[in-house]
Design a protein around this motif. Structure first.
Motif, PDB file in Angstrom:
ATOM      1  N   ALA A  66       0.826  -1.206   0.000  1.00 48.00           N
ATOM      2  CA  ALA A  66       0.000   0.000   0.000  1.00 48.00           C
ATOM      3  C   ALA A  66       0.860   1.256   0.000  1.00 48.00           C
ATOM      4  N   ILE A  67       1.929   1.254   0.775  1.00 48.57           N
ATOM      5  CA  ILE A  67       2.824   2.411   0.816  1.00 48.57           C
ATOM      6  C   ILE A  67       3.510   2.604  -0.528  1.00 48.57           C
ATOM      7  N   ASP A  68       3.932   1.513  -1.140  1.00 49.43           N
ATOM      8  CA  ASP A  68       4.617   1.618  -2.432  1.00 49.43           C
ATOM      9  C   ASP A  68       3.669   1.992  -3.570  1.00 49.43           C
ATOM     10  N   VAL A  93       8.123   3.842   7.314  1.00 50.55           N
ATOM     11  CA  VAL A  93       7.094   4.265   6.360  1.00 50.55           C
ATOM     12  C   VAL A  93       7.343   5.697   5.916  1.00 50.55           C
ATOM     13  N   ALA A  94       7.625   6.602   6.859  1.00 50.35           N
ATOM     14  CA  ALA A  94       7.859   8.006   6.508  1.00 50.35           C
ATOM     15  C   ALA A  94       9.070   8.143   5.600  1.00 50.35           C
ATOM     16  N   ALA A  95      10.132   7.402   5.899  1.00 51.64           N
ATOM     17  CA  ALA A  95      11.335   7.477   5.071  1.00 51.64           C
ATOM     18  C   ALA A  95      11.061   6.984   3.660  1.00 51.64           C
ATOM     19  N   ARG A  96      10.273   5.921   3.535  1.00 53.80           N
ATOM     20  CA  ARG A  96       9.945   5.387   2.212  1.00 53.80           C
ATOM     21  C   ARG A  96       9.088   6.370   1.431  1.00 53.80           C
ATOM     22  N   LEU A  97       8.120   6.972   2.080  1.00 46.86           N
ATOM     23  CA  LEU A  97       7.272   7.955   1.405  1.00 46.86           C
ATOM     24  C   LEU A  97       8.101   9.136   0.915  1.00 46.86           C
ATOM     25  N   ALA A  98       9.017   9.607   1.746  1.00 51.20           N
ATOM     26  CA  ALA A  98       9.872  10.726   1.340  1.00 51.20           C
ATOM     27  C   ALA A  98      10.722  10.335   0.136  1.00 51.20           C
ATOM     28  N   GLN A  99      11.250   9.123   0.149  1.00 54.44           N
ATOM     29  CA  GLN A  99      12.085   8.659  -0.958  1.00 54.44           C
ATOM     30  C   GLN A  99      11.295   8.573  -2.249  1.00 54.44           C
ATOM     31  N   ARG A 100       9.998   8.297  -2.161  1.00 53.64           N
ATOM     32  CA  ARG A 100       9.144   8.160  -3.335  1.00 53.64           C
ATOM     33  C   ARG A 100       8.593   9.497  -3.825  1.00 53.64           C
TER      34      ARG A 100
END
Length: 215
Positions: A66-68, A93-100
């Protein structure tokens, strides 16, 4: 989920409060999540929604997938059932969202010490955690209804969600109202009578138009 650059510029030029007032004048109740703590600046983008509830032993949705799936430029809105519970793997999760390239995160769950992403979240954090149960649904977050695709404007002064089909109209009205408010403030500082300015009478509006129209 990019939005039109002209619309983004207009939304960036006004406060969430000004947009909420313009939305109310359009006959729509303002959708403004409340009781959330702002960390990390401002964000503007289309809403992408997830819904979470307190976890049980049942199987839950795939949070990683879902995050991806959250598009670049979106504002992720996570309905945590008003629980104030901690988002699972919140920092990751926050780090992944920022990276995306996600624009920001709004949730009525708790997210301790996020980095690299503008966040508006609850401050409580119980010992339980949350489980994913839905994506891209109409949700409630911070007491406000948010629909997928709403244009969300977040700043230190608050959050407002604009229905996509009204966003341009509301943004233009808010820009004009802010221009008028600034002119009224300047006139008051010059000593003009407030009775003619609050609200502006016909003569004041005529002066405003004459003095601020493009050359």
């Amino acid at each position: 989920m990019a939005i039109d650059p002209t619309l983004r510029d207009a939304l960036s030029a006004v406060t969430p409060a000004s947009l909420a007032r313009a939305l109310t004048r359009a006959g729509i109740k303002a959708f403004s999540p409340r009781g959330l703590t702002a960390r990390g600046g401002s964000a503007i983008g289309p809403a992408y929604t997830l819904r979470m509830i307190p976890a049980r032993n049942d199987a839950a949705g795939d949070l990683a997938a879902a995050i991806d799936a959250v598009p670049e430029g979106a504002v992720l809105v996570i309905d945590a059932a008003g629980s104030g519970l901690a988002l699972p793997f919140g920092a990751i999760v926050a780090a992944r969202l920022a990276q995306r390239g996600v624009a920001g995160l709004i949730t009525d769950g708790a997210l301790p010490d996020p980095t690299g992403l503008p966040v508006w979240s609850a401050q409580e954090a119980g010992s339980e955690t949350l489980a994913l149960v839905g994506a891209q649904e109409r949700v409630s977050c911070g007491g406000a209804a948010i629909h997928p695709g709403d244009i969300v404007v977040c700043g230190s002064g608050g959050i407002v969600a604009l229905p996509a089909d009204l966003a341009e109209r509301v943004a233009m009205e808010a820009v004009e109202q802010q221009r008028l408010d600034l002119w009224i403030q300047r006139e008051a500082e010059r000593g003009e009578n407030l009775a003619s300015l609050l609200p502006p009478d016909a003569a004041a509006l005529a002066r405003f138009e004459a003095e601020t129209k493009p050359a």
